[in-house]
Design a protein around this motif. Structure first.
Motif, PDB file in Angstrom:
ATOM      1  N   PHE A  25       0.866  -1.190   0.000  1.00 60.26           N
ATOM      2  CA  PHE A  25       0.000   0.000   0.000  1.00 60.26           C
ATOM      3  C   PHE A  25       0.897   1.233   0.000  1.00 60.26           C
ATOM      4  N   THR A  26       1.529   1.469  -1.125  1.00 58.98           N
ATOM      5  CA  THR A  26       2.531   2.525  -1.239  1.00 58.98           C
ATOM      6  C   THR A  26       2.018   3.875  -0.730  1.00 58.98           C
ATOM      7  N   GLY A  27       2.810   4.457   0.119  1.00 61.28           N
ATOM      8  CA  GLY A  27       2.481   5.791   0.621  1.00 61.28           C
ATOM      9  C   GLY A  27       1.623   5.783   1.875  1.00 61.28           C
ATOM     10  N   GLU A  28       1.185   4.613   2.300  1.00 66.29           N
ATOM     11  CA  GLU A  28       0.294   4.539   3.459  1.00 66.29           C
ATOM     12  C   GLU A  28       1.069   4.296   4.757  1.00 66.29           C
ATOM     13  N   VAL A  29       0.423   4.571   5.869  1.00 67.51           N
ATOM     14  CA  VAL A  29       1.031   4.410   7.197  1.00 67.51           C
ATOM     15  C   VAL A  29       0.023   3.678   8.089  1.00 67.51           C
ATOM     16  N   SER A  30       0.483   2.613   8.754  1.00 63.02           N
ATOM     17  CA  SER A  30      -0.451   1.781   9.531  1.00 63.02           C
ATOM     18  C   SER A  30      -0.555   2.233  10.988  1.00 63.02           C
ATOM     19  N   ALA A  31      -1.582   1.745  11.639  1.00 68.45           N
ATOM     20  CA  ALA A  31      -1.776   2.013  13.072  1.00 68.45           C
ATOM     21  C   ALA A  31      -0.603   1.477  13.882  1.00 68.45           C
ATOM     22  N   VAL A  32      -0.091   0.323  13.490  1.00 67.47           N
ATOM     23  CA  VAL A  32       1.034  -0.270  14.222  1.00 67.47           C
ATOM     24  C   VAL A  32       2.251   0.659  14.156  1.00 67.47           C
ATOM     25  N   MET A  33       2.480   1.220  12.991  1.00 68.85           N
ATOM     26  CA  MET A  33       3.618   2.155  12.837  1.00 68.85           C
ATOM     27  C   MET A  33       3.421   3.376  13.730  1.00 68.85           C
ATOM     28  N   LEU A  34       2.214   3.896  13.763  1.00 66.25           N
ATOM     29  CA  LEU A  34       1.945   5.076  14.602  1.00 66.25           C
ATOM     30  C   LEU A  34       2.180   4.732  16.070  1.00 66.25           C
ATOM     31  N   GLY A  35       1.795   3.531  16.453  1.00 64.10           N
ATOM     32  CA  GLY A  35       1.991   3.092  17.839  1.00 64.10           C
ATOM     33  C   GLY A  35       3.464   3.067  18.213  1.00 64.10           C
ATOM     34  N   GLU A  36       4.313   2.759  17.247  1.00 61.18           N
ATOM     35  CA  GLU A  36       5.748   2.698  17.535  1.00 61.18           C
ATOM     36  C   GLU A  36       6.336   4.062  17.881  1.00 61.18           C
ATOM     37  N   PHE A  37       5.606   5.128  17.500  1.00 61.76           N
ATOM     38  CA  PHE A  37       6.066   6.485  17.831  1.00 61.76           C
ATOM     39  C   PHE A  37       5.273   7.071  19.003  1.00 61.76           C
ATOM     40  N   ALA A  38       4.669   6.162  19.779  1.00 59.44           N
ATOM     41  CA  ALA A  38       3.932   6.567  20.988  1.00 59.44           C
ATOM     42  C   ALA A  38       2.738   7.458  20.674  1.00 59.44           C
TER      43      ALA A  38
END
Ligand code: PEP
Length: 249
Positions: free
Chosen positions: A73-86
């Motif tokens: 999913f080019t260009g997208e950002v997942s909830a898991v990734m956001l969680g990694e940045f607190a």
């Protein structure tokens, strides 16, 4: 009593230098503010904001997320990734996402579910356009946007969510809904949720967004169903954002 929340939406603004000045100023005065505070920053600045806000009471948020967990999913950002940045919060269904990027009620509902499933608190944005208000269908539009998410996620998911009522005609225009206009819609949103779960509705935070400024914040936030604000332009000016936070106390 619901605790007030003031969340800044930086939209596509900022630079490493400007962000540091803004976050340091807000952080310095935040300990004296008895309300919840969050900043929703552009993705590339999450790491910087995480570091600058570490140990402070200011929560971090993002402005969008993918409905998918991972994959091609080019260009997208997942909830898991956001969680990694607190990240604690994520905006879902902001009117700019709905109108410029064509996000449907159904897609917004999927994003809401992705956020909740991964421990993020979605700030679900709903609101009518000017012609819809003038046509007398504000509550119908907002009820439809709410229903799409309630039907997909279940009303119980709203125990871990925040709603933001943002009349589209008031976002970035300097035209604010009057406190009475906003209160009417907030009351209708709460009643819609209360019809399914009254206890949950009592605790649900419903923010108002749309040209909130230091001059109008206190009157808006004093309405019985307005539990704080989602702040765009004024969140980019430390003194204004802090003044709005003070108006929430
Ligand atoms: C927003 O971006 O959600 C918003 C409410 O913007 P503004 O405060 O600038 O109207």
């Amino acid at each position: 009593m619901r605790r007030k929340l003031v969340a800044g939406n930086w939209k596509m603004h900022g630079s490493l230098k400007k962000n540091a000045a803004l976050l340091n100023s807000v952080r310095a005065l935040s300990p004296g503010l008895d309300c919840d505070i969050a900043v929703c920053v552009p993705y590339p600045y999450l790491a910087q904001a995480q570091a600058l806000l570490d140990g402070s009471k200011i929560a971090l948020g993002a402005q969008n997320l993918s409905e998918h967990e991972a994959g091609a999913f080019t260009g997208e950002v997942s909830a898991v990734m956001l969680g990694e940045f607190a990240c604690r919060y994520v905006l879902v269904g902001h009117s700019e996402r709905r109108s410029i990027y064509g996000e449907s009620d159904a897609l917004v509902a999927e994003k809401f579910v992705a956020a909740v499933n991964h421990g993020l608190v979605p700030i679900l944005c709903v609101g009518e356009k000017l012609d819809e208000r003038e046509g007398g269908c504000t509550e119908q539009v907002v009820a439809r946007q709410m229903s799409a998410v309630i039907e997909r996620a279940g009303v119980a998911a709203f125990a871990k969510a925040v709603v933001a009522y943002e009349p589209v005609w008031a976002i970035g225009t300097g035209m604010t809904a009057s406190p009475a206009q906003a209160q009417d819609v907030h009351c209708a949103i709460r009643a819609q949720v209360a019809a399914l779960d009254s206890g949950l509705a009592d605790g649900l935070r419903i923010l108002y967004g749309g040209s909130v400024k230091p001059q109008n914040a206190r009157e808006l936030f004093s309405q019985s169903d307005i539990d704080g604000g989602l702040i765009g332009g004024a969140a980019l000016v430390a003194d204004d954002f802090l003044a709005i936070c003070r108006a929430a106390i």
